[in-house]
Enzyme design. Structure first.
Site, short mmCIF file in Angstrom:
data_model
loop_
_atom_site.label_atom_id
_atom_site.label_comp_id
_atom_site.label_asym_id
_atom_site.label_seq_id
_atom_site.Cartn_x
_atom_site.Cartn_y
_atom_site.Cartn_z
N SER A 138 -45.56 -10.45 26.44
CA SER A 138 -46.37 -9.47 27.16
C SER A 138 -46.39 -9.76 28.66
CB SER A 138 -47.78 -9.43 26.55
OG SER A 138 -48.50 -8.30 26.98
N ASP A 263 -45.51 0.21 20.09
CA ASP A 263 -46.41 -0.71 20.79
C ASP A 263 -47.47 0.11 21.54
OD1 ASP A 263 -47.60 -2.46 22.71
OD2 ASP A 263 -45.84 -3.76 22.65
N HIS A 292 -47.83 -4.57 19.22
CA HIS A 292 -47.80 -5.41 20.41
C HIS A 292 -47.95 -6.88 20.01
CE1 HIS A 292 -48.01 -6.13 24.72
NE2 HIS A 292 -48.97 -7.01 24.47
#
Length: 318
Positions: A138, A263, A292
């Site tokens: 991320s 996501d 995610h």
């Protein structure tokens, strides 16, 4: 490099949307890793970074960078630690400033493009290994890709992997602030606001706490705090300067970007199909599912897909 269109990932049937795929491993996955050797290193501006080492006398090191408001002990980090240890690598998981259960010293925190701290970690480990491989999740994925683009001539850095990465920060910030993502944005904001209050106590008068009442979204937070505290005019300048999308063409080592199409955090700009054939070293894999930082296995006895793909990719480029 080609777009890797034939992803083999299949999700568990009961995780039937991107939100469930995101939330379940975050809340319920338990991972046990060996006890790390902890080390604190100093930065050039008089601050510190807390590192956790998993060593087994390898000449190959994987450096892991966590996500927004994460740390080195998150399940996705420990799962990746175990995966690479089994394959004979040493692993270094590091904590961004303010993320290691002790507030950092300087006025600044961490942010999506703070590659100077990743550089400190790389340089600290550099002389002890023949090969370095960088992997980020991320926000840490954005940091990793930007760093690889900025440091394309590092001879020991052999590969990179970025998982669930917001390649374009501005549009992803707007995406996570949509009504359907309120659960996530509120959780992040609660944690970030607390850190601002704690930081203000250590630096009285230097942080405009009165602005907190106006913070409704992550973009607001970046506009009032992240951007100005780190030398940017506002959130938009911060996003544009630090989005890894604009660094991909500078990457010179094999690099995998694994982003799930469902996501809930990622905008359309995080799936740059149009770049697939023009980049010489970057591979895109966009599975239909995964959420995610999810990628839970269909069979619970199997490894998480993100961990399987990361170790396959990195091992293949050696």
């Amino acid at each position: 490099m080609p777009l890797l269109e034939n992803s083999t990932y299949t999700r568990p049937k009961w995780l039937f949307n991107g939100h469930l795929e995101t939330i379940y491993p975050s809340l319920f996955r338990q991972v046990y890793a060996p006890n790390p050797v902890k080390e604190r290193i100093l930065t050039t501006d008089g601050d510190f970074l807390d590192l956790e080492w998993y060593r087994q006398n390898s000449n190959k090191l994987v450096i892991l960078s966590h996500g927004l408001e994460g740390n080195s002990n998150r399940s996705y980090m420990l799962g990746m630690v175990n995966t690479f240890l089994k394959k004979g690598y040493d692993v270094l998981a590091w904590n961004f400033r303010s993320c290691s259960y002790e507030m950092n010293k300087q006025l600044i925190f961490y942010h999506s493009g703070a590659t100077y701290d990743l550089d400190s970690v790389v340089n600290h480990a550099y002389d002890s290994y023949e090969q370095l491989h960088l992997l980020g999740f991320s926000l840490g994925g954005n940091l990793t890709l930007k760093y690889l683009g900025e440091n394309s001539s590092h001879p020991k850095i052999k590969s990179g992997v970025a998982i669930s990465v917001p390649l374009h920060l501005g549009s992803s910030s707007r995406k996570i602030s949509q009504i359907g993502n309120t659960l996530y944005s509120k959780r992040f904001l609660r944690s970030l606001k607390k850190k601002v209050i704690d930081k203000s106590a250590a630096h009285p008068g230097q942080i405009p706490l009165e602005a907190l009442k106006n913070i409704k979204t992550l973009a607001d937070f970046d506009d009032f705090f992240t951007g100005p505290l780190h030398g940017f005019a506002d959130a938009e300048e911060y996003y544009e300067v630090n989005s890894s999308l604009f660094f991909l063409d500078r990457i010179k080592v094999p690099t995998l970007i694994l982003n799930a199409l469902n996501d809930p955090f990622l905008s359309e700009l995080c799936f740059p199909y149009h770049l697939a054939e023009s980049l010489d070293h970057v591979y895109f894999e966009f599975p239909k599912y995964g959420g995610h930082v999810g990628f839970s296995p269909e069979n619970s006895s199997k490894p998480y897909y993100s961990e399987q793909r990361a170790v396959e990719f990195i091992s293949a480029v050696i």
